[in-house]
Design a protein around this motif. Structure first.
Motif, short mmCIF file in Angstrom:
data_model
loop_
_atom_site.label_atom_id
_atom_site.label_comp_id
_atom_site.label_asym_id
_atom_site.label_seq_id
_atom_site.Cartn_x
_atom_site.Cartn_y
_atom_site.Cartn_z
N ARG A 63 0.84 -1.21 0.00
CA ARG A 63 0.00 0.00 0.00
C ARG A 63 0.86 1.25 0.00
O ARG A 63 0.61 2.21 -0.70
N LYS A 64 1.92 1.20 0.79
CA LYS A 64 2.81 2.35 0.92
C LYS A 64 3.45 2.70 -0.44
O LYS A 64 3.56 3.86 -0.81
N PHE A 65 3.90 1.68 -1.13
CA PHE A 65 4.62 1.92 -2.39
C PHE A 65 3.73 1.77 -3.62
O PHE A 65 4.21 1.78 -4.74
N LYS A 66 2.46 1.58 -3.40
CA LYS A 66 1.50 1.47 -4.50
C LYS A 66 1.88 0.39 -5.50
O LYS A 66 1.84 0.58 -6.71
N ARG A 67 2.31 -0.71 -4.97
CA ARG A 67 2.69 -1.86 -5.79
C ARG A 67 2.08 -3.10 -5.14
O ARG A 67 1.73 -3.08 -3.96
N PRO A 68 2.00 -4.21 -5.88
CA PRO A 68 1.63 -5.47 -5.21
C PRO A 68 2.69 -5.79 -4.15
O PRO A 68 3.85 -5.42 -4.31
N PRO A 69 2.30 -6.48 -3.08
CA PRO A 69 3.26 -6.78 -2.01
C PRO A 69 4.50 -7.49 -2.52
O PRO A 69 5.60 -7.24 -2.05
N TRP A 70 4.33 -8.37 -3.51
CA TRP A 70 5.46 -9.16 -4.01
C TRP A 70 6.37 -8.32 -4.92
O TRP A 70 7.36 -8.83 -5.42
N VAL A 71 6.00 -7.07 -5.16
CA VAL A 71 6.92 -6.15 -5.84
C VAL A 71 7.52 -5.18 -4.82
O VAL A 71 8.72 -4.92 -4.83
N ALA A 72 6.66 -4.68 -3.94
CA ALA A 72 7.11 -3.64 -3.00
C ALA A 72 8.26 -4.12 -2.12
O ALA A 72 9.28 -3.46 -2.00
N VAL A 73 8.08 -5.31 -1.51
CA VAL A 73 9.10 -5.80 -0.58
C VAL A 73 10.42 -6.09 -1.30
O VAL A 73 11.47 -5.59 -0.90
N PRO A 74 10.39 -6.91 -2.36
CA PRO A 74 11.66 -7.18 -3.04
C PRO A 74 12.34 -5.92 -3.56
O PRO A 74 13.56 -5.79 -3.50
N GLU A 206 9.14 -4.98 -11.68
CA GLU A 206 8.32 -3.78 -11.52
C GLU A 206 7.22 -3.74 -12.58
O GLU A 206 6.06 -3.45 -12.30
N TYR A 207 7.59 -4.12 -13.80
CA TYR A 207 6.61 -4.13 -14.89
C TYR A 207 5.52 -5.16 -14.63
O TYR A 207 4.34 -4.91 -14.84
N GLU A 208 5.93 -6.33 -14.15
CA GLU A 208 4.93 -7.36 -13.83
C GLU A 208 3.95 -6.86 -12.78
O GLU A 208 2.75 -7.15 -12.85
N GLY A 209 4.49 -6.13 -11.80
CA GLY A 209 3.62 -5.56 -10.77
C GLY A 209 2.61 -4.61 -11.38
O GLY A 209 1.41 -4.65 -11.06
N ASP A 210 3.07 -3.79 -12.30
CA ASP A 210 2.20 -2.86 -13.01
C ASP A 210 1.07 -3.59 -13.71
O ASP A 210 -0.09 -3.22 -13.61
N ARG A 211 1.46 -4.63 -14.44
CA ARG A 211 0.46 -5.37 -15.22
C ARG A 211 -0.52 -6.07 -14.30
O ARG A 211 -1.71 -6.16 -14.61
N ALA A 215 -5.67 -1.55 -14.29
CA ALA A 215 -6.23 -0.20 -14.25
C ALA A 215 -6.39 0.32 -12.82
O ALA A 215 -6.55 1.51 -12.60
N ASP A 216 -6.34 -0.60 -11.84
CA ASP A 216 -6.54 -0.17 -10.45
C ASP A 216 -5.33 0.57 -9.89
O ASP A 216 -5.39 1.10 -8.78
N LYS A 217 -4.25 0.58 -10.63
CA LYS A 217 -3.01 1.08 -10.05
C LYS A 217 -3.11 2.58 -9.77
O LYS A 217 -3.43 3.37 -10.66
N PRO A 218 -2.86 2.99 -8.51
CA PRO A 218 -2.88 4.42 -8.21
C PRO A 218 -1.68 5.11 -8.86
O PRO A 218 -0.67 4.46 -9.17
N LYS A 219 -1.79 6.42 -9.02
CA LYS A 219 -0.69 7.15 -9.66
C LYS A 219 0.49 7.29 -8.69
O LYS A 219 0.30 7.47 -7.49
N ASP A 220 1.69 7.21 -9.25
CA ASP A 220 2.89 7.36 -8.43
C ASP A 220 3.11 8.82 -8.06
O ASP A 220 2.86 9.71 -8.86
N GLY A 221 3.57 9.03 -6.83
CA GLY A 221 3.96 10.38 -6.44
C GLY A 221 5.37 10.69 -6.95
O GLY A 221 5.96 9.89 -7.68
#
Lengths: 613, 58
Positions: A63-74, A206-211, A215-221
């Protein structure tokens, strides 16, 4: 021989009061085993769904990094660990330049940063594999019926494993061949190459996380956006690790490599950055790379007192990539990559040469250019094309047919191999000598002898006016003595006649030599080499007047090498490393291809771009 | 060649130093590969409805 070395190592540890050192090794092993076992246990409990907090933490990070957990942690782990490894690596190289080989297993603090960095690189990849409960995105690789892992995770762990494989191979290598104090030992290349190429795996993850988020992906700050630019800066730094000896001013290979390596790394990273992140991305990626390398160089040099290193800026290359991207060529990625590569390796290198001439120990003479371009242009055109294919994967564009894509990667590898083979060819002039007359420098302390030299090379016509370098290098003098490095490009007085511009050190632990590089000629004459009882090498004193023959530089700079080793072993060793490297490149190619081609199998993903050649 | 017992070739000692890092890494990689292989073998026997997704894409 191997057996006796094994015994003597233990003896060495004992004889140098190394009981404590062995204790430290055991302590570290115990700590590492506990950490490793704890991580494995955590992984098991998480997969068996016996604990939930790992998942909660990962989801919080997600949630913090606006990525799936398996992308954010690694990714968080990856960025931290790679910066740690980069720092350790640069510091390690600088310590070896300033102090020579390691006196013992734990005497070099930089090794810890490298080891921990590479280990956590592997752990980061594993985290991406182990974390997801549900299928992570449409491209995921099946491990079991209810365990799928992202391709990028596998690639990241694979790069980490490749780098870690370098450690045991390195040890075997050193036992067979003696120590080679150069970055370009094959096993050293594995360690740094694994870390360098892992940046590509991170961008794929990172790209896999995006995909997966679709469309639900929030915009990056701003912060998360700049991390993406940093990612491409990381690719540029990662592919620049092979130039480090040039960056420190102690290149042990011909100068033509330097422009080729810069062009190759620049074309790949800058083209991909511009394709994925849009306008100014190439320039921003270069700026992030400069900031990171600059920070590390600042800490290692001025702050820690080790030898200073510079780094290529890549701004010239970034500029031409940005300009090419403004033309209609941008719509045809492969052509865009090739043209960018061509311009990066010509105009980009020309712009880079101003920086190199300004700060590096060895500027690029005009005689360098013909061969440099012959090597750099084909290599950069192809790495530019590979960068474009990488960019296509990251921007959902359909890659060319599989045979073409793989063929282009294979061709790139072959062309780099060919250019490298050419770069490695050098000549040592037969029957040539240097007559040196040393003058004591005024005011030098009695135990710190400094001299200036008047050098006459015989025959006088051996070296052209526009040589790559005729210089005095002193190194491994100890960090307390001018950081243990001394480089003086000699002033040319006439054909074959040169003079020092500053006093050189000829005392203590210094190894001081006259280096001559002119086109294919690559040779040296020892001036003063400290005695090295550890390898049974006597001192070569600096006499007031002396005439010494030119010899292969490797015999002076790498006295630790064991010259009696049969060539066959070297070939076998090189082939083992080559196979590991090709497996890694093959793995990255496979991963990128899979992410690009795999038809989405879950309903979350939509919008597969229409096929195009 | 060195004869003095106190003066010896000091290798990197990287094997010693690196064992804690690379050995667990290889074990983990091996275990994951083993699990995946075992799963695939079982699946071949029992015809699961899952789609094939081995390393190679098609």
């Amino acid at each position: 021989m191997t057996g006796s070395t094994g015994i003597s190592i233990l003896a060495a540890a004992g004889s140098e009061g190394g009981g404590a050192a062995i204790g430290q090794v055991i302590g570290m092993t115990v700590v590492a085993v506990i950490i490793g076992a704890a991580l494995c246990w955590l992984g098991y409990l998480h997969r068996a769904r016996k604990i939930t907090w790992v998942n909660s933490v990962a989801e919080y990070a997600g949630r913090k990094f606006k990525r799936p957990p398996w992308v954010a942690v690694p990714m968080a782990l990856f960025i931290a660990t790679l910066i740690c490894a980069l720092f350790g690596f640069i510091w390690d190289v600088s310590l070896h330049i300033g102090k020579g080989r390691d006196p013992g297993p734990l005497a070099n603090p930089a090794h810890y940063f490298i080891l921990v960095g590479l280990f956590l690189l592997f752990v980061a990849g594993c985290a991406a594999i182990i974390l997801p409960y549900e299928k992570p995105g449409p491209f995921a690789v099946r491990i079991t019926k209810d365990w799928y892992a992202p391709v990028g995770g596998f690639l990241m762990a694979g790069c980490g494993l490749y780098a870690l494989t370098g450690f045991p191979l390195d040890d075997v290598w050193h036992r067979i061949f003696g120590q080679d104090v150069t970055l370009w030992g094959p096993t050293h290349l594995m360690m740094i190459g694994g870390a360098g190429f892992s940046t590509i795996s991170a961008l794929l993850l990172e790209y896999e996380g995006d995909r997966a988020m679709g469309a639900d992906k929030p915009k990056d700050g701003v912060f998360l956006k700049s991390i993406r630019y940093l990612g491409f800066g990381g690719v540029i730094i990662g592919l620049s690790v092979f130039q480090i000896e040039f960056d420190f001013g102690v290149p042990q290979f011909r100068q033509v490599f330097e422009p080729m390596l810069i062009a190759a790394a620049g074309a790949f990273g800058l083209v991909a950055a511009r394709m994925m992140l849009g306008r100014f991305a190439a320039i921003l990626a270069a700026l992030f790379a400069i900031a990171l390398r600059g920070l590390v160089a600042l800490v290692v040099g001025p702050i820690l007192g080790s030898p200073i290193n510079w780094f290529a800026l890549y701004l010239g290359g970034a500029l031409v990539v940005e300009l090419v991207a403004l033309t209609p060529l941008f719509k045809r990625p492969l052509v865009f990559g090739a043209v960018s590569g061509l311009l990066v390796s010509t105009v980009g290198l020309w712009l880079e040469s101003f920086w190199v001439d300004a700060v590096y120990h060895y500027p690029w003479p005009s005689s360098l250019w013909p061969e440099a371009l012959m090597m750099a242009v084909p290599v950069a055109v192809l790495t530019g094309v590979c960068g474009a294919m990488f960019g296509m994967v990251l921007t959902d564009q359909r890659l060319p047919r599989r045979a073409i894509g793989i063929g282009l990667v294979a061709l790139t590898v072959l062309v780099i191999g060919g250019a490298t083979a050419n770069g490695l060819r050098y000549e040592v002039p037969q029957n040539a000598t240097a007559t040196m007359t040393l003058t004591e420098a005024p005011g030098s302390a009695p135990d710190k002898r400094m001299v200036t030299a008047d050098v006459r090379i015989n025959p006088p016509g051996l070296i052209s006016e526009d040589a790559n370098w005729v210089s005095v290098l002193g190194w491994q003098g100890g960090l307390a003595n001018e950081r243990g490095i001394f480089v003086d490009r000699l002033e040319r007085l006439g054909p074959g006649h040169y003079r020092s511009t500053q006093p050189m050190p000829v005392y203590g632990k210094w190894k001081t030599l006259l280096r001559v590089h002119d086109g294919r000629i690559f040779t040296a004459v020892p001036i003063f080499l400290a005695g090295d009882p550890g390898i049974g090498a006597p001192e070569i004193p600096a006499q007031a007047t002396m005439t010494r023959p030119f010899v292969p530089e490797i015999t002076i700079l790498q006295r630790e090498r064991n010259p009696d080793t049969p060539m066959v072993l070297w070939t076998v060793g090189g082939l083992v490393v080559l196979v590991c490297t090709l497996i890694m490149i093959g793995g990255l190619t496979w991963g990128a291809g899979r992410i690009n081609r795999r038809e989405p199998t879950d309903s979350k993903t939509e919008l597969q771009p229409s096929a195009q050649a | 060649m060195t004869t003095d017992a106190d003066v010896v070739i000091l290798a990197h000692h990287s094997l010693l130093l690196a064992i804690p890092a690379f050995v667990p890494a290889f074990i983990v990689a091996g275990v994951v590969a083993y699990i995946a292989m075992k799963d695939r073998r079982n699946r071949d026997g029992s015809h699961s409805e899952e789609t094939e997704s081995t390393g190679q894409d098609n």
